[in-house]
Each structure stands twice: as structure tokens, then as C-alpha cells.
Design a protein around this motif. Structure first.
Motif, PDB file in Angstrom:
ATOM      1  N   ASN A   1      16.640  25.142  32.860  1.00 15.77           N
ATOM      2  CA  ASN A   1      15.516  24.803  33.184  1.00 15.77           C
ATOM      3  C   ASN A   1      14.746  24.376  33.099  1.00 15.77           C
ATOM      4  O   ASN A   1      13.594  23.176  33.294  1.00 15.77           O
TER       5      ASN A   1
ATOM      6  N   THR B   1      14.679  20.497  33.918  1.00 19.38           N
ATOM      7  CA  THR B   1      14.552  20.246  35.488  1.00 19.38           C
ATOM      8  C   THR B   1      12.990  20.474  35.779  1.00 19.38           C
ATOM      9  O   THR B   1      12.363  19.270  36.111  1.00 19.38           O
ATOM     10  N   GLN B   2      11.945  21.405  34.882  1.00 24.86           N
ATOM     11  CA  GLN B   2      10.995  20.973  34.710  1.00 24.86           C
ATOM     12  C   GLN B   2      10.086  19.821  34.030  1.00 24.86           C
ATOM     13  O   GLN B   2       9.079  19.421  35.048  1.00 24.86           O
TER      14      GLN B   2
ATOM     15  N   ILE C   1      11.732  16.819  34.204  1.00 27.17           N
ATOM     16  CA  ILE C   1      11.985  15.559  35.889  1.00 27.17           C
ATOM     17  C   ILE C   1      11.008  15.509  36.795  1.00 27.17           C
ATOM     18  O   ILE C   1      10.450  14.631  36.593  1.00 27.17           O
ATOM     19  N   GLY C   2      10.479  17.058  36.621  1.00 33.94           N
ATOM     20  CA  GLY C   2       9.641  17.333  37.988  1.00 33.94           C
ATOM     21  C   GLY C   2       8.281  16.910  37.716  1.00 33.94           C
ATOM     22  O   GLY C   2       7.518  16.661  38.512  1.00 33.94           O
TER      23      GLY C   2
ATOM     24  N   HIS D   1      11.173  14.912  45.837  1.00 34.79           N
ATOM     25  CA  HIS D   1      10.293  15.618  44.566  1.00 34.79           C
ATOM     26  C   HIS D   1      11.155  16.863  44.620  1.00 34.79           C
ATOM     27  O   HIS D   1      11.858  16.813  43.405  1.00 34.79           O
ATOM     28  N   SER D   2      10.939  18.164  45.380  1.00 35.83           N
ATOM     29  CA  SER D   2      11.882  19.826  45.414  1.00 35.83           C
ATOM     30  C   SER D   2      12.950  19.359  45.400  1.00 35.83           C
ATOM     31  O   SER D   2      14.082  19.424  44.965  1.00 35.83           O
TER      32      SER D   2
ATOM     33  N   CYS E   1      14.679  18.155  41.972  1.00 35.89           N
ATOM     34  CA  CYS E   1      14.523  19.306  41.542  1.00 35.89           C
ATOM     35  C   CYS E   1      15.756  20.119  41.342  1.00 35.89           C
ATOM     36  O   CYS E   1      16.126  20.948  40.198  1.00 35.89           O
ATOM     37  N   THR E   2      16.047  20.197  42.444  1.00 37.44           N
ATOM     38  CA  THR E   2      17.317  21.330  43.423  1.00 37.44           C
ATOM     39  C   THR E   2      18.804  20.994  42.587  1.00 37.44           C
ATOM     40  O   THR E   2      19.428  21.381  41.873  1.00 37.44           O
TER      41      THR E   2
ATOM     42  N   ASN F   1      19.075  20.880  39.066  1.00 40.03           N
ATOM     43  CA  ASN F   1      19.080  21.954  38.271  1.00 40.03           C
ATOM     44  C   ASN F   1      20.756  22.313  38.568  1.00 40.03           C
ATOM     45  O   ASN F   1      21.729  23.362  37.733  1.00 40.03           O
TER      46      ASN F   1
END
Length: 275
Positions: free
Chosen positions: A41, A44-45, A47-48, A61-62, A65-66, A69
Motif C-alpha cells: 500500500n 502504491t501510494q 507510485i501515485g 494514474h488511477s 495504481c490499481t 496494487n
């Protein structure tokens, strides 16, 4: 029914080694799962955050990240299952078979999906650009989705183009550069003065919307069946392309006529021979 002391002792002797053997594995697997889940988590944050600083499109972007993850958590779960003694080879084979079946069933959609990722990543065009695709459709880019791109034509028709074909074909982007060249193609009579026609057209080009560099020029581009073909070449801002084109065509007709230079139309001469 009550258990006797001997039965309870035998049961304890049977299960206690099993509990002692697997409790350590269970505890270690649980700790690994919790720490791994937390680290994924956090990654992933991170990377975002990097994508936001790079001004990556919010849709991409979304999505990134998904996917990141999920791709990181699946191996974590498999590793934890292996730590507690669960056979994972058959589980991995089943996941591979399911993935293959889904890929074959959604082959076209996956191609559009991959095309959408490439478009959002490499940005051959942006929202608001006027583009022409290989399929011959052209329009203003209204939206870019993962599976398709929406174009709005000049007469406000909405065209939905699959991203698979759009990313694999030629794309002409008319809005990328800040300036464009306009070619005003005209035909004048063969008995007209070319120098005088050039002066008239260059006088029209003395417009504040026309860039001084590159310099406006008039060239003879061909000798047609009915006319001498000449071209006025000028450079303007991209937003002025169509207004200047329409305006200059009208001015060229009027001023060439006022200067006594005719613009011929296709005609055929018929000779009647009497016997």
C-alpha cells in the motif's frame, strides 16, 4: 459424555505437536501478510505521488495504481499460502488457465485497452487537439478513455474510435505545432501578367495575422489546361488557419479581378467544320 483423563491425555499428545508445529508457521505467515500488505500500500501510494508530479493523466494514474496494487498483492498471497504448507503449483496453474481464457475471450477489448494505455502514456494527442486518424475520420478530441477516444467533428457529430486501431495507425495532429502554413492555390489566365499577380497576392499577405518569418511567397506551381497555377504560401498561428484561408480566398478573387487578372474556369473550344 465426559472424556476420561487417559483419553484427554492421548488427545493432547496427538494434537499438541501438530499445534506446536504449525503455530510458528501460521504466526510467521500472518506477520508476513500484514507487513507485506502495508508495504505494498505504501509503494502504491509512492507510485501515485510520482505519477502526480509527472502530470500523468488522472485516468491513467488511477489505472496504473490499481494494476500495480493487484500485481503485487497476488504474489504476496501465494507466498503466504506456501509458507503455511498449502500446495501452490496447482493454484498458480489454475490462475494461468483462467487468465488465458479471459485473454482469448477479450482479445479485442484487451487490444483497445493496451492502445488506451499507450495513448495516455505517450500522448500523441491531447484533449482539444484536432486530429485525423488512419480510418479517415477527423475531429476535435473530446475525451480519452481506456478503451476508446471520442472525437467531435466540425458539424458536431460524435465519433467513437477504438484505441486499438487508433494507436496502431497513422495519426495526423493538426494542433501540435503553434503555427501552420496555408497554401492559397489559384489559376490565372495564360495572357495574365504573372509579376502583377504576384504583387497583388503579396499585398494581401500584408496582414497582421501572417507571420513575417517564414516570409510569404508566391510560386508558379503548374501549367494547367486552362490556367497558370500559382500558390500563395503564408504562415499563421494555428488558431487563425481557417479564418485566414477563407478571408484570403475572397480577397484574392476580388483584388485579382480589380487588377484585370482573370481567373479562368474549365472550358472546351468546339470547332465546327463544314464540308
Amino acid at each position: 459424555m465426559q472424556l476420561s483423563i487417559d483419553e484427554l491425555t492421548r488427545s493432547t499428545q496427538t494434537w499438541l505437536p501438530v499445534i506446536m508445529q504449525y503455530s510458528g508457521k501460521l504466526l510467521l505467515a500472518l506477520i508476513t501478510l500484514i507487513i507485506g500488505w502495508w508495504l505494498i500500500n505504501k509503494l502504491t501510494q509512492k507510485i501515485g505521488w510520482i505519477l502526480r508530479t509527472k502530470n500523468v493523466d488522472p485516468a491513467l494514474h488511477s489505472f496504473i495504481c490499481t494494476i500495480a496494487n493487484i500485481l503485487l498483492k497476488v504474489p504476496l498471497v501465494i507466498s503466504v499460502a506456501s509458507m503455511i504448507g498449502i500446495e501452490t503449483s496447482s493454484f498458480i496453474a489454475a490462475l494461468g488457465a483462467i487468465g488465458l481464457a479471459i485473454g482469448l475471450a477479450l482479445q479485442g477489448s484487451l487490444a483497445n485497452f493496451a492502445g488506451g494505455v499507450l495513448i495516455l502514456l505517450f500522448r500523441p494527442f491531447r484533449i482539444g487537439d484536432w486530429i485525423e486518424a488512419q480510418s479517415g475520420v477527423s475531429g476535435n478530441v473530446d475525451s480519452i478513455q481506456i478503451f476508446h477516444t471520442t472525437l467531435k467533428t466540425a458539424d458536431h457529430k460524435v465519433v467513437i474510435v477504438p484505441n486499438g486501431s487508433l494507436s496502431n495507425g497513422n495519426i495526423t495532429n493538426y494542433s501540435r505545432e503553434p503555427m501552420r502554413r496555408i497554401d492559397i492555390n489559384l489559376g490565372i489566365d495564360y495572357d495574365s501578367d504573372i509579376k502583377r499577380a504576384r504583387e497583388v497576392l503579396l499585398n494581401i499577405a500584408r496582414d497582421q495575422r501572417v507571420f513575417a518569418t517564414p516570409e510569404a511567397a508566391v510560386h508558379v506551381t503548374g501549367l494547367g489546361d486552362n490556367a497558370i497555377n500559382i500558390t500563395l504560401r503564408i504562415w499563421v498561428a494555428n488558431t487563425d488557419y481557417w479564418p485566414v484561408t477563407f478571408d484570403f480566398l475572397e480577397q484574392a478573387k476580388e483584388q485579382l479581378t480589380d487588377a484585370g487578372i482573370g481567373i479562368p474556369f474549365p472550358q472546351r473550344v468546339v470547332h465546327l467544320v463544314q464540308s
